[in-house]
Design a protein around this motif. Structure first.
Motif, short mmCIF file in Angstrom:
data_model
loop_
_atom_site.label_atom_id
_atom_site.label_comp_id
_atom_site.label_asym_id
_atom_site.label_seq_id
_atom_site.Cartn_x
_atom_site.Cartn_y
_atom_site.Cartn_z
N LEU A 1 31.47 21.45 36.70
CA LEU A 1 31.03 22.39 35.66
C LEU A 1 32.20 22.89 34.80
CD1 LEU A 1 28.47 24.62 37.65
CD2 LEU A 1 28.02 22.53 36.36
N THR B 1 39.53 29.25 38.06
CA THR B 1 39.83 30.62 38.45
C THR B 1 40.16 31.47 37.22
OG1 THR B 1 40.69 29.84 40.56
CG2 THR B 1 41.37 32.04 39.86
N SER B 2 39.59 32.65 37.17
CA SER B 2 39.87 33.58 36.07
C SER B 2 41.31 34.06 36.16
CB SER B 2 38.93 34.79 36.17
OG SER B 2 39.21 35.69 35.13
N TYR C 1 43.81 37.51 39.67
CA TYR C 1 44.41 36.22 39.99
C TYR C 1 45.29 35.69 38.86
CZ TYR C 1 40.78 36.80 43.43
OH TYR C 1 39.97 37.32 44.41
N GLU D 1 21.06 34.16 41.19
CA GLU D 1 21.92 34.12 42.37
C GLU D 1 22.92 32.96 42.27
OE1 GLU D 1 19.10 34.09 45.68
OE2 GLU D 1 17.84 35.31 44.36
N SER E 1 26.84 33.49 42.67
CA SER E 1 27.54 32.81 43.78
C SER E 1 28.77 32.08 43.29
CB SER E 1 26.61 31.81 44.47
OG SER E 1 25.55 32.47 45.11
N LEU E 2 28.63 31.37 42.20
CA LEU E 2 29.78 30.63 41.68
C LEU E 2 30.79 31.58 41.04
CD1 LEU E 2 28.48 27.21 40.29
CD2 LEU E 2 29.11 27.88 42.61
N MET F 1 31.60 34.49 41.88
CA MET F 1 32.38 35.17 42.90
C MET F 1 33.50 34.29 43.45
SD MET F 1 29.17 37.18 44.62
CE MET F 1 29.95 37.51 46.20
N LEU F 2 33.39 33.01 43.24
CA LEU F 2 34.48 32.11 43.66
C LEU F 2 35.61 32.05 42.63
CD1 LEU F 2 32.32 29.11 44.99
CD2 LEU F 2 33.40 30.90 46.36
N LEU F 3 35.36 32.64 41.46
CA LEU F 3 36.30 32.47 40.34
C LEU F 3 37.06 33.73 39.95
CD1 LEU F 3 33.90 30.41 38.06
CD2 LEU F 3 35.72 29.50 39.51
N GLY F 4 36.58 34.88 40.40
CA GLY F 4 37.24 36.12 40.02
C GLY F 4 36.85 37.23 40.97
N VAL G 1 34.90 37.45 35.28
CA VAL G 1 34.04 36.30 35.03
C VAL G 1 32.76 36.85 34.40
CG1 VAL G 1 32.86 34.32 36.07
CG2 VAL G 1 34.93 35.23 37.14
N VAL H 1 29.86 31.57 33.45
CA VAL H 1 28.97 30.79 34.30
C VAL H 1 27.56 30.85 33.74
CG1 VAL H 1 28.09 30.43 36.63
CG2 VAL H 1 30.39 31.35 36.30
N ALA I 1 24.80 26.15 37.06
CA ALA I 1 25.21 26.57 38.40
C ALA I 1 24.13 26.21 39.42
CB ALA I 1 25.48 28.07 38.43
N LEU J 1 24.30 23.74 42.70
CA LEU J 1 24.00 24.25 44.04
C LEU J 1 22.82 23.54 44.67
CD1 LEU J 1 24.67 28.06 43.52
CD2 LEU J 1 25.87 26.53 45.09
#
Lengths: 240, 240, 240, 240, 240, 240
Positions: A215, A219-220, A225, F97, F101-102, F104-107, F175, F199, F204, F208
């Motif tokens: 996609l 990372t932001s 970060y 969701e 979910s995605l 939260m993995l980025l920021g 994000v 996102v 997303a 998933l």
């Protein structure tokens, strides 16, 4: 696509198991590179070892030569993921959060079955910081140490199944997350015995890492970060 | 009583400032030993540097020869305290939690004024894990880097006072915690300007560490902070 | 330094026990003054008695003649501390919060073992308001009334030890707080039996009160604990 | 049905206003008895005064001769309701919780507009303990003291409306609770100006108290609100 | 005053029971109209059936001809109340929230005893969204399906009493809410057996609905429950 | 692999946009089937329309003939996902969701930018129930209705970018999640303008859903999402 999957302990055979498990679900065009830290404990079962692993993982990733598209930290409930996110632009996926993220799509509450009781608070704290603890029914310990999982696989399965069933019946969990990178490959066995979906963090992380790359998500870099400021750092990168 | 107070960065002058501040409130019979990590960043302003500091602090404490009664980790919002608690029997006090603990005795809500905005989420997360976030009104950044505090003391005071006043007026904080070991000594100045009690983490930690020692209280060893299991660890203790 | 330590019930012998316990840890230069309310219940085990104690404690402190540096409210889970904070400039320390604050420095979770089951919700509510409930594993009742602690000391110890051990095993507490001023002095005994650190609220409060005074910290007066506005008050101070 | 409605301050005219407001919504067959405490402050605007009011209200209710079916405590955000619940079998309704309970049936979030800023934390804490804070958008102060509401009714309305509108626009409140017994009667005026439902605690409490009586529901006596144990109490009931 | 009380399932006899129970507590001047949805399941025990009920209830209310002052949705833990609030100006009361609201006035914690275990998470989620979950000790299943309550009334009472007693002893509930519209009428029986107040959602909702109407309070229309925008809707109102 | 992606409104062109967006990221071997409900609103912007959509989506999926491996519900913040999970064995992914979910993995924190202010509480509630709200910095409304997104694409982008930037600066989001199925395709544009990862829920969800299918993971059937019990249901499946 190339994904680095980094073990948190220094046991090479575990790195291999983890990488193999990752490859079993990766897309054909994805190359999985298993990495073992150059220092640290043979198994990570507590805060001291986990903090040591945190920088050992960063050390190992930063000393890797060549391009890659994502990094997976393959330790359950370990410290360090936020540091990697600062150092890298590519997505970083921790297996603890990966398992929880997918588990939450499958049931109302999930439980984690891990190794030793002493690691339970670490896992709970990491789930809280990751923002995925709200629907965690419980984190339960099988009583098996990380290295015992490999040594006594049958006893390990029994111990994990026992806690998984307790989690379903007493804690009302509807999904089980395998709470240790060393449990990779046991998911189907446990699923058959416990009667609920079982999520393995390593395979979950591979799927999520591939998803993010596909996609075009990274990372932001705006705040938490952001790349570390240039400054004098003594003794880094480590030369051991 | 001997208390080790460990800086989290490798800037010796800051270690001295911190130790001096600690001595200013310690009991006459308490000896304060300031320690500087053997490796790590000259200032800690993010996760990577903080994780590196975590093990550098453990490395420094473990390589200290001689008896001591308590250890203070003098970094605001940094990782690592839990690791020290596993390795040691004596009490370990983190200045982040020390400041918050005392602040909560003085007002209904407290705020933290720290250095850079990028460190705010780390501090919030550490306060959450320590269980003292509920009554935190806000964590605010002064915009001054750690080393700039020493370099431009007057500008630092202005910037901190500005945020302290905002915290009182907008966030309804009733007490201010100084969110950086390098702010040691500024508490009275800020207090006079902001009109509310100001808690400095270093002096708070000295008082709490002495309290624990005097009451004969030590870290619990039954679960989370149990001594690490004996196992093979590669590259530890560090030989740099 | 002079610290007033105020019992919440009207049983003089308990005031003496508490003051004695306080003196056992106070600095040599600290004078401990034990005070007994002029009205109220012989033991406080519920909301009505606790509210009555709240103003009886304020009445007693306000009618004390002479200077003092801090006040300790020596009732576990009782109402009133916020009122004292409004009336006074010096620090006010409640033993409930004092015990919890120190316990949180020693283990990941703490439990409170108190007297009667009916007081458990009061204690939980006070811990919540104080912002230190997040890491409370449980509040357990020994089933012994406040006055029975003095009357049947051996049975009391057994009952407290039993609940302390349950708290460690079932609730995963790593530290125990003694949840009654009348348990003062039992901490070492319980510690030996339960195998975890045991925090007594009275001694914890003395250490914290001395700490605050030493650091020159006073109650914030900007909002919640601002001095009451001058106004007509009927029947206060009490003349009984 | 007879309902006692107890003012928390000693200003008789306010008791009358409150009782009159209660009567305006009570069923024809309900008799409203307004009671004024025998001691305490002329207005309650902080913890000290509120704690004093807590026992003054209990004192007044316990000295009332004759039967009654329910008691309403007519102070917003005040202490003491739990004590009354222990002493009585009939339902006890606090206007703070009554207003919030009804407000939550009318909109997704509610706000409270109260008197002085210093009382805001008390109200927030009482809403938290009552378990109805989750959907509270904000508690805002009009800046008008309790007695000023009577003295300057027009200015009071303006100040309350201003905060009510801010609460709707900024805090996304959909319902406003009038946060002072002395605001009784202003609800329709504020509603017309702010464009959202406005709940007055006094009338809400009358409706809830009548509801509980009609349904035959009484305070639970199994734990928190069990009748106090028989014991020696000095100076109670008060003889002033 | 006319109140519509809408069953969530299509079992007419249950509608009658519910309406009868409502009438038993309604004021003499209140007319209770029982309504049965025109479509949906004979009993609602899960999300699919509950979502179907949500629009079936809206369909039934919107097709009702004639004026009314309030609507009660008589399903425990069901979806849909927010939709009705958008469509109507009059107050809408859900029996789940009504029971919890009154229970919280009677004890420190309440528990819900419902039908099947599978409905427990729905109820918990609805209590959370309604903002009244904080003081919920537990939601327990009796194991009896909705229709079994009518078919085997004696077994139902035994199963409910058993769980109510468990809730009091183990979960420390002080009040019990009957977690199913079909339990209407059992409250006094359970109260006698369990020794704590028992709140029936239907009667609680009638009292609250009457209260809101009497006080002139209506659903807020400023944001969440604003009237739907005019737009093209296919297939609504349903014509089956 | 075949994935059904179901629009929540009855606007066919939006279904096409969504399906096209889904196809743009789906694996070559994945077939995306876009489905439009047979009834409901042309756009979903509130609870009534959302509840109607909930069963319209179930109706459409259940009337689809042929096999499929996963279902995506393509409405942001809408009701109904839990019902689909009961009716189906294959995974069901909600775009709300999925995006969270995605993200939260980025920021450290994410924000949602949605359409109208009135939908904000719905989205917040859905995020809370899904257990992913803890790290949500804010949900902000662009003020553009769902259908206006298509009609005025340029104004829409401006309005979304404005709120995205506010979310980053004021709410400290790192994000942004696009809070409407109709915003599909705008992610890159917004990302370039706001300077943070963006996102899109549809893509997303595709990633998933494919992940879950690839890992052999299905909805848990032990409790909340167990298949509905066989029972008499009137008027289902709908025949309109």
């Amino acid at each position: 696509m190339r994904i680095l999957i980094v073990n948190v302990n220094t046991t090479e055979s575990m790195t291999e198991t983890i990488a193999e498990q990752a490859r079993s679900v990766a897309s054909p065009s994805t190359e999985i590179i298993g990495l073992t830290p150059r220092f640290g404990a043979e198994s990570v079962e507590g805060n001291f070892e986990s903090y040591l692993a945190a920088i050992a993982v960063m050390d190992r990733v930063m000393s890797y030569v060549g391009p890659y598209d994502a990094v997976i930290q393959a330790g359950y409930g370990e410290h360090g993921r936020e540091g990697l996110q600062e150092l890298l632009d590519v997505p970083v996926v921790d297996i603890t959060e990966a398992a929880a993220s997918l588990a939450m799509l499958l049931g109302h509450k999930y439980a984690v079955v891990t190794t030793l009781d002493r690691t339970v608070p670490l896992i709970e704290d990491r789930l809280k910081l990751a923002g995925v603890h709200e629907r965690c029914a419980s984190v339960r310990a099988s009583g098996m140490g990380v290295l015992e999982l490999e040594e006594f696989p049958e006893r390990a399965v029994e111990a994990i199944v026992e806690q998984a069933i307790e989690a379903v019946i007493r804690d009302k969990a509807e999904v089980i997350c395998l709470g240790c990178g060393g449990m990779a490959g046991l998911d189907q066995l446990i699923r058959d015995r416990a009667g609920v979906p079982v999520v393995d963090g390593v395979t979950a992380a591979v799927a999520l890492a591939e998803s993010l790359v596909r996609l075009g998500l990274k990372t932001s870099k705006v705040r938490t970060y952001a790349t570390p400021r240039p400054k004098k750092i003594v003794g880094w990168p480590f030369k051991l």
